[in-house]
Design an enzyme around this catalytic site. Structure first.
Site, mmCIF file in Angstrom:
data_model
loop_
_atom_site.group_PDB
_atom_site.id
_atom_site.type_symbol
_atom_site.label_atom_id
_atom_site.label_comp_id
_atom_site.label_asym_id
_atom_site.label_seq_id
_atom_site.Cartn_x
_atom_site.Cartn_y
_atom_site.Cartn_z
ATOM 1 N N MET A 21 0.849 -1.193 0.000
ATOM 2 C CA MET A 21 0.000 0.000 0.000
ATOM 3 C C MET A 21 0.882 1.240 0.000
ATOM 4 O O MET A 21 1.665 1.443 0.937
ATOM 5 C CB MET A 21 -0.943 -0.009 1.212
ATOM 6 C CG MET A 21 -2.005 -1.103 1.130
ATOM 7 S SD MET A 21 -3.042 -1.216 2.614
ATOM 8 C CE MET A 21 -1.970 -2.169 3.704
ATOM 9 N N CYS A 103 -2.158 -1.733 -10.084
ATOM 10 C CA CYS A 103 -2.381 -0.350 -9.645
ATOM 11 C C CYS A 103 -2.947 0.488 -10.789
ATOM 12 O O CYS A 103 -2.394 0.487 -11.890
ATOM 13 C CB CYS A 103 -1.077 0.263 -9.146
ATOM 14 S SG CYS A 103 -1.267 1.951 -8.533
ATOM 15 N N ASN A 214 -7.317 -11.259 -3.159
ATOM 16 C CA ASN A 214 -7.205 -9.930 -2.577
ATOM 17 C C ASN A 214 -8.461 -9.136 -2.935
ATOM 18 O O ASN A 214 -9.059 -9.342 -3.981
ATOM 19 C CB ASN A 214 -5.952 -9.243 -3.148
ATOM 20 C CG ASN A 214 -5.793 -7.798 -2.724
ATOM 21 O OD1 ASN A 214 -5.470 -6.940 -3.543
ATOM 22 N ND2 ASN A 214 -6.012 -7.493 -1.464
#
Length: 340
Positions: A21, A103, A214
């Site tokens: 993160m 991302c 996830n």
């Protein structure tokens, strides 16, 4: 030399990982999470291959020995650069290197890495092949199910097949699409619907691959349920915002069973384990707030938690703040049940 086919944390048991993160999982955060769990697989923030090759490596990818097992997540799409960054990571002692294919931020897209690579499986396959040739530690991939209007099943299965053919055996799949236009990175974490079923189908049809799930997993109980289907689970914001959940991580990893009851005694013991690290960093000139900012949610939902957060937020940022601030914050918690 390590076996390229071994699972990434050397455990022949389920995996529990804490997600990479940005601005969150720095080395102070990872050491705090390690104090909460001996066995969770910790990940760095994403670092670009160029930064690893040309930047201040100790600042960017330095870590403490106690963090093992720990993964370095790399950003990039150039096989030669990713191979060189992987060699550097292995020399630093990382247990695994991972390519970011999930991302959705504008900065990542402009650098041609992150989620946009879901549309370039041949590029990712070339990167995996080059990285595997360069290092003996595992090379893994973290991805979404698809991007924008691309069909999820065809995109995910096609991507995984081509990248797996290049030698990647471990995929962490964020079970949402990434929308590269129209949604911010924050919105991309919440708005696209979760599709656990699609990722479950991937695991069922590719049983030879290690698949970690996830996205949207909030509790260890939920994680335990997912371990009935997947080889591992990855927690993101839950692990950061309510880090006490990680106190149950080792049991989950060992047994596959998750529990969510808060344990004050274990939380306090974790802080004691973290204290020597904090002391050492303070002596090096690191600000107290750089460490305590990761601890604000430790006692979420417990009596005194608001005063705990307020004390750390207001006083840890002050010049010269030391562990007396931590002790003051702890004094606001109701500890009778522990100290009686």
């Amino acid at each position: 030399m390590a076996d390229k086919n071994k699972k990434p944390n050397n455990f022949n048991m389920p995996l529990l990982a804490v997600a990479p993160m940005m601005d969150w999982t720095d080395r102070h955060c990872r050491m705090f999470h390690r104090a909460l769990s001996d066995k969770a697989l910790l990940w760095t923030e994403m670092v670009t291959a160029d930064a690893v090759i040309h930047g201040d490596r100790e600042r960017l990818i330095g870590f403490s020995e106690q963090e093992h097992p720990v993964v370095l997540q790399l950003g990039g799409s150039d096989p030669a650069k990713l191979a060189e960054a992987s060699r550097i990571a292995e020399a630093f002692g990382y247990d695994e290197v991972n390519i970011n294919c999930g991302c959705p931020s504008d900065r990542v897209q402009s650098g041609r890495f992150g989620a946009c690579l879901m549309q370039e499986p041949s590029t990712v396959a070339a990167c995996v092949a080059a990285m595997r040739a360069a290092v003996s530690i595992p090379v893994t991939v973290k991805c979404r199910v698809a991007v924008d209007e691309d069909p999820p099943r065809e995109t995910l299965f096609g991507f995984v097949d081509e990248v797996a053919d290049a030698g990647c055996e471990v995929f962490t799949v964020h079970a949402r699409k990434a929308w590269l236009s129209g949604l911010s990175p924050k919105e991309n974490r919440d708005i696209p619907p979760l599709d656990y079923g699609l990722v479950a189908d991937l695991k069922a049809e590719r049983p030879d691959l290690t698949i970690l799930l996830n996205g949207g997993i909030k509790t260890m109980g939920e994680a335990g349920e997912h371990l009935k289907t997947f080889d591992g689970v990855m927690l993101g914001r839950a692990a950061y915002q309510t880090p006490a959940c990680l106190l149950a991580a080792d049991r989950l990893i060992e047994t596959g069973t998750g529990e969510d009851a808060f344990d004050m005694e274990s939380a306090l013991a974790a802080l004691e384990r973290y204290r020597p690290y904090m002391t050492a960093r303070l002596e090096e000139g690191v600000k107290l707030s750089s460490m305590t900012r990761h601890m604000l949610g430790l006692f979420a939902g417990q009596p005194g938690a608001r005063a705990w957060r307020r004390t750390l937020s207001e006083k840890a940022v002050r010049e010269g703040a030391g562990l007396e601030v931590l002790d003051e914050a702890l004094s606001h918690l109701q500890l009778e049940s522990v100290t009686a």
